[in-house]
Design an enzyme around this catalytic site. Sequence first.
Site, PDB file in Angstrom:
ATOM      1  N   TYR A   1      47.639  43.160  64.371  1.00 42.53           N
ATOM      2  CA  TYR A   1      48.364  43.168  65.653  1.00 42.53           C
ATOM      3  C   TYR A   1      49.871  43.220  65.421  1.00 42.53           C
ATOM      4  O   TYR A   1      50.570  44.086  65.953  1.00 42.53           O
ATOM      5  CB  TYR A   1      47.966  41.905  66.416  1.00 42.53           C
ATOM      6  CG  TYR A   1      48.776  41.539  67.640  1.00 42.53           C
ATOM      7  CD1 TYR A   1      48.615  42.207  68.845  1.00 42.53           C
ATOM      8  CD2 TYR A   1      49.670  40.462  67.602  1.00 42.53           C
ATOM      9  CE1 TYR A   1      49.327  41.816  69.983  1.00 42.53           C
ATOM     10  CE2 TYR A   1      50.379  40.069  68.733  1.00 42.53           C
ATOM     11  CZ  TYR A   1      50.203  40.755  69.919  1.00 42.53           C
ATOM     12  OH  TYR A   1      50.908  40.360  71.040  1.00 42.53           O
TER      13      TYR A   1
ATOM     14  N   TRP B   1      54.494  32.506  75.915  1.00 44.99           N
ATOM     15  CA  TRP B   1      54.662  32.268  77.349  1.00 44.99           C
ATOM     16  C   TRP B   1      53.348  31.682  77.858  1.00 44.99           C
ATOM     17  O   TRP B   1      52.272  32.226  77.568  1.00 44.99           O
ATOM     18  CB  TRP B   1      54.938  33.586  78.085  1.00 44.99           C
ATOM     19  CG  TRP B   1      56.175  34.302  77.640  1.00 44.99           C
ATOM     20  CD1 TRP B   1      56.972  34.017  76.572  1.00 44.99           C
ATOM     21  CD2 TRP B   1      56.751  35.464  78.251  1.00 44.99           C
ATOM     22  NE1 TRP B   1      58.005  34.920  76.485  1.00 44.99           N
ATOM     23  CE2 TRP B   1      57.887  35.816  77.498  1.00 44.99           C
ATOM     24  CE3 TRP B   1      56.411  36.248  79.363  1.00 44.99           C
ATOM     25  CZ2 TRP B   1      58.700  36.916  77.818  1.00 44.99           C
ATOM     26  CZ3 TRP B   1      57.209  37.334  79.681  1.00 44.99           C
ATOM     27  CH2 TRP B   1      58.346  37.659  78.921  1.00 44.99           C
TER      28      TRP B   1
HETATM   29  N1  LIG Z   1      51.632  35.877  76.803  1.00 42.31           N
HETATM   30  C1  LIG Z   1      52.366  35.777  75.714  1.00 42.31           C
HETATM   31  O1  LIG Z   1      52.811  34.701  75.374  1.00 42.31           O
HETATM   32  C2  LIG Z   1      52.703  36.967  74.894  1.00 42.31           C
HETATM   33  C3  LIG Z   1      53.300  36.719  73.655  1.00 42.31           C
HETATM   34  C4  LIG Z   1      53.680  37.796  72.871  1.00 42.31           C
HETATM   35  C5  LIG Z   1      53.476  39.091  73.335  1.00 42.31           C
HETATM   36  N2  LIG Z   1      52.908  39.312  74.528  1.00 42.31           N
HETATM   37  C6  LIG Z   1      52.730  40.715  74.932  1.00 42.31           C
HETATM   38  O2  LIG Z   1      52.949  40.847  76.338  1.00 42.31           O
HETATM   39  C7  LIG Z   1      52.060  41.809  76.882  1.00 42.31           C
HETATM   40  C8  LIG Z   1      51.265  41.218  78.045  1.00 42.31           C
HETATM   41  O3  LIG Z   1      50.594  40.054  77.601  1.00 42.31           O
HETATM   42  P1  LIG Z   1      49.703  39.135  78.561  1.00 42.31           P
HETATM   43  O4  LIG Z   1      49.795  37.767  78.010  1.00 42.31           O
HETATM   44  O5  LIG Z   1      50.043  39.385  79.981  1.00 42.31           O
HETATM   45  O6  LIG Z   1      48.247  39.713  78.212  1.00 42.31           O
HETATM   46  P2  LIG Z   1      47.029  40.103  79.177  1.00 42.31           P
HETATM   47  O7  LIG Z   1      45.874  40.420  78.295  1.00 42.31           O
HETATM   48  O8  LIG Z   1      46.853  39.080  80.224  1.00 42.31           O
HETATM   49  O9  LIG Z   1      47.551  41.444  79.878  1.00 42.31           O
HETATM   50  C9  LIG Z   1      47.424  42.727  79.330  1.00 42.31           C
HETATM   51  C10 LIG Z   1      46.906  43.648  80.419  1.00 42.31           C
HETATM   52  O10 LIG Z   1      46.887  44.974  79.888  1.00 42.31           O
HETATM   53  C11 LIG Z   1      45.704  45.609  80.371  1.00 42.31           C
HETATM   54  N3  LIG Z   1      45.341  46.700  79.462  1.00 42.31           N
HETATM   55  C12 LIG Z   1      45.032  46.596  78.151  1.00 42.31           C
HETATM   56  N4  LIG Z   1      44.719  47.799  77.653  1.00 42.31           N
HETATM   57  C13 LIG Z   1      44.828  48.680  78.677  1.00 42.31           C
HETATM   58  C14 LIG Z   1      44.630  50.074  78.785  1.00 42.31           C
HETATM   59  N5  LIG Z   1      44.218  50.797  77.733  1.00 42.31           N
HETATM   60  N6  LIG Z   1      44.840  50.674  79.968  1.00 42.31           N
HETATM   61  C15 LIG Z   1      45.236  49.932  81.048  1.00 42.31           C
HETATM   62  N7  LIG Z   1      45.451  48.608  81.003  1.00 42.31           N
HETATM   63  C16 LIG Z   1      45.230  47.992  79.835  1.00 42.31           C
HETATM   64  C17 LIG Z   1      44.658  44.499  80.385  1.00 42.31           C
HETATM   65  O11 LIG Z   1      43.565  44.823  81.249  1.00 42.31           O
HETATM   66  C18 LIG Z   1      45.471  43.299  80.841  1.00 42.31           C
HETATM   67  O12 LIG Z   1      45.383  43.132  82.237  1.00 42.31           O
HETATM   68  C19 LIG Z   1      51.206  42.297  75.708  1.00 42.31           C
HETATM   69  O13 LIG Z   1      51.759  43.484  75.217  1.00 42.31           O
HETATM   70  C20 LIG Z   1      51.334  41.206  74.674  1.00 42.31           C
HETATM   71  O14 LIG Z   1      51.165  41.704  73.368  1.00 42.31           O
HETATM   72  C21 LIG Z   1      52.495  38.279  75.316  1.00 42.31           C
HETATM   73  O1  LIG Z   2      41.338  26.167  70.293  1.00 47.62           O
HETATM   74  C1  LIG Z   2      42.336  26.487  69.607  1.00 47.62           C
HETATM   75  C2  LIG Z   2      43.047  27.716  69.793  1.00 47.62           C
HETATM   76  C3  LIG Z   2      44.155  27.964  68.994  1.00 47.62           C
HETATM   77  N1  LIG Z   2      44.572  27.067  68.054  1.00 47.62           N
HETATM   78  C4  LIG Z   2      45.795  27.308  67.255  1.00 47.62           C
HETATM   79  O2  LIG Z   2      46.882  27.304  68.170  1.00 47.62           O
HETATM   80  C5  LIG Z   2      47.929  28.172  67.715  1.00 47.62           C
HETATM   81  C6  LIG Z   2      48.330  29.106  68.840  1.00 47.62           C
HETATM   82  O3  LIG Z   2      47.273  29.978  69.104  1.00 47.62           O
HETATM   83  P1  LIG Z   2      47.290  31.101  70.262  1.00 47.62           P
HETATM   84  O4  LIG Z   2      45.876  31.514  70.482  1.00 47.62           O
HETATM   85  O5  LIG Z   2      48.019  30.650  71.451  1.00 47.62           O
HETATM   86  O6  LIG Z   2      48.033  32.338  69.614  1.00 47.62           O
HETATM   87  P2  LIG Z   2      49.248  32.510  68.605  1.00 47.62           P
HETATM   88  O7  LIG Z   2      50.433  31.701  69.014  1.00 47.62           O
HETATM   89  O8  LIG Z   2      48.772  32.289  67.214  1.00 47.62           O
HETATM   90  O9  LIG Z   2      49.506  34.047  68.797  1.00 47.62           O
HETATM   91  C7  LIG Z   2      49.969  34.573  70.031  1.00 47.62           C
HETATM   92  O10 LIG Z   2      51.313  34.789  69.827  1.00 47.62           O
HETATM   93  C8  LIG Z   2      52.041  35.641  70.638  1.00 47.62           C
HETATM   94  C9  LIG Z   2      51.300  36.798  71.249  1.00 47.62           C
HETATM   95  O11 LIG Z   2      51.631  38.009  70.671  1.00 47.62           O
HETATM   96  C10 LIG Z   2      49.853  36.642  71.412  1.00 47.62           C
HETATM   97  O12 LIG Z   2      49.655  36.104  72.680  1.00 47.62           O
HETATM   98  C11 LIG Z   2      49.194  35.839  70.332  1.00 47.62           C
HETATM   99  O13 LIG Z   2      49.140  36.659  69.188  1.00 47.62           O
HETATM  100  C12 LIG Z   2      47.389  28.825  66.448  1.00 47.62           C
HETATM  101  O14 LIG Z   2      47.854  28.105  65.330  1.00 47.62           O
HETATM  102  C13 LIG Z   2      45.883  28.650  66.559  1.00 47.62           C
HETATM  103  O15 LIG Z   2      45.229  28.613  65.297  1.00 47.62           O
HETATM  104  C14 LIG Z   2      43.866  25.854  67.886  1.00 47.62           C
HETATM  105  O16 LIG Z   2      44.222  25.023  67.033  1.00 47.62           O
HETATM  106  N2  LIG Z   2      42.770  25.618  68.674  1.00 47.62           N
END
Ligand SMILES: NC(=O)c1ccc[n+]([C@@H]2O[C@H](COP(=O)([O-])OP(=O)(O)OC[C@H]3O[C@@H](n4cnc5c(N)ncnc54)[C@H](O)[C@@H]3O)[C@@H](O)[C@H]2O)c1
Ligand SMILES: O=c1ccn([C@@H]2O[C@H](COP(=O)(O)OP(=O)(O)O[C@H]3OC[C@@H](O)[C@H](O)[C@H]3O)[C@@H](O)[C@H]2O)c(=O)[nH]1
Length: 389
Positions: free
Chosen positions: A185, A215
């Site tokens: 990833y 987030w």
């Molecule tokens: N939430 C976080 O903390 C976090 C952290 C780091 C990066 N990001 C990045 O932010 C972005 C959004 O994350 P999120 O947390 O909202 O994830 P999420 O999985 O809730 O949202 C992603 C959305 O993209 C849609 N999607 C995926 N593939 C698709 C496709 N081929 N066509 C149309 N739609 C498609 C999914 O259906 C989903 O609704 C991602 O790129 C993720 O890598 C999020």
């Molecule tokens: O039940 C659980 C789930 C997760 N974890 C741990 O909690 C930490 C956070 O795990 P998350 O599943 O939230 O994901 P990570 O923070 O590792 O990665 C995330 O980072 C940023 C984004 O790009 C993605 O949303 C995701 O890759 C990791 O160390 C994981 O091993 C637990 O200890 N128990």
Amino acid sequence: MATAMNRVDLDGRPIRPITICMIGAGGFIGSHLCEKLLMETPHTILALDVYNDKIKHLLKTESLSWNDRIQFHRLNIKNDSRLEGLIKMADLTINLAAICTPADYNTRPLDTIYSNFIDSLPVVKYCTENNKRLIHFSTCEVYGKTIGSFLPKDSPLRQDPAYYILKEDASPCIFGPIEKQRWSYACAKQLIERLIYAEGAENGLEFTIVRPFNWIGPRMDFIPGIDGPSEGVPRVLACFSNALLRREPLKLVDGGQSQRSFIYIKDAIEAVLLMIENPARANGHIFNVGNPYNEVTVRQLAEMMTEVYANVSGEPALEVPTVDVSSKEFYGEGYDDSDKRVPDMTIINRQLGWNPKTSLWDLLESTLTYQHRTYAEAVKKAIARPSSS
Ligand SMILES: NC(=O)c1ccc[n+]([C@@H]2O[C@H](COP(=O)([O-])OP(=O)(O)OC[C@H]3O[C@@H](n4cnc5c(N)ncnc54)[C@H](O)[C@@H]3O)[C@@H](O)[C@H]2O)c1
Ligand SMILES: O=c1ccn([C@@H]2O[C@H](COP(=O)(O)OP(=O)(O)O[C@H]3OC[C@@H](O)[C@H](O)[C@H]3O)[C@@H](O)[C@H]2O)c(=O)[nH]1
């Protein structure tokens, strides 16, 4: 209610209403961004996703004043010829679409790489060819491990910020070996960042790259067996929420020693809105968006969530609230982890004057109140149902 009047950017210029093509609008971040744009700005959204459950409350409600400012297009960007037309109709494209749950990175590495790199290629190409601005969502995972993690465990340098603070324009990207497929990833996200940057340098693409640092908030992921697959493994907030709702111990992967800085989704969305409305300040930049003051180990997160959940639900905490589990058992072969993630905030502060506001305790209080209100009854019913096997 927002009107086009009286809204100015950070340099005092009036903000003109624009049309935004938001890909992945139906996800966690997309749903909050749609809400913010509809409730507080005059902008129009072309919302693209394969699902719309998380934005249903914003769609097709005649009585809502934004009814004509959001259009949902159910499409998969892998194979839909409407994509270029929709990007052309918009002033700005925001690409959120991705597979982004760690449980997928080592078990579905091909889908992960295709989703995070190959599927984004046409989006970048159409933006460049049609002179459209792009805000692309990358990740803090592109930093991988910290330099400090390679020092001896007892080295005092591990406490020196120079060895762990993550800076957009200075820190290296440090991933594990190829057989640790966790990094599929991060590597795909890094390559798409490099491609976008190169499009900017060679072909004049106007871009902003966002690196979110964990987030969290309402509507993140799913609760297994309730609004997602029973065997599914969401990100940590939903994993821990699920355990709290079911009154089961929270699983700490490899002892829960990894560290993360968590930011409230609503604070982070403020930063994205500033990027949208201040293109002159945001274009050409990569921004960390996180909260360096909310850093905890995963074990501390589990303890805090247990305490907060007991307060908001009125149910006493379990006597043994956590259990250790190996990463191999929890995620399978090929898992690896980022040790520590603290964002440097210099660039976003300088360009957009943005700072996060919400403490970890406060954001967990509002998020776990939402989780309890939304899921507690459904989980109780699911537990009471006799299993079919
Ligand atoms: N939430 C976080 O903390 C976090 C952290 C780091 C990066 N990001 C990045 O932010 C972005 C959004 O994350 P999120 O947390 O909202 O994830 P999420 O999985 O809730 O949202 C992603 C959305 O993209 C849609 N999607 C995926 N593939 C698709 C496709 N081929 N066509 C149309 N739609 C498609 C999914 O259906 C989903 O609704 C991602 O790129 C993720 O890598 C999020
Ligand atoms: O039940 C659980 C789930 C997760 N974890 C741990 O909690 C930490 C956070 O795990 P998350 O599943 O939230 O994901 P990570 O923070 O590792 O990665 C995330 O980072 C940023 C984004 O790009 C993605 O949303 C995701 O890759 C990791 O160390 C994981 O091993 C637990 O200890 N128990």
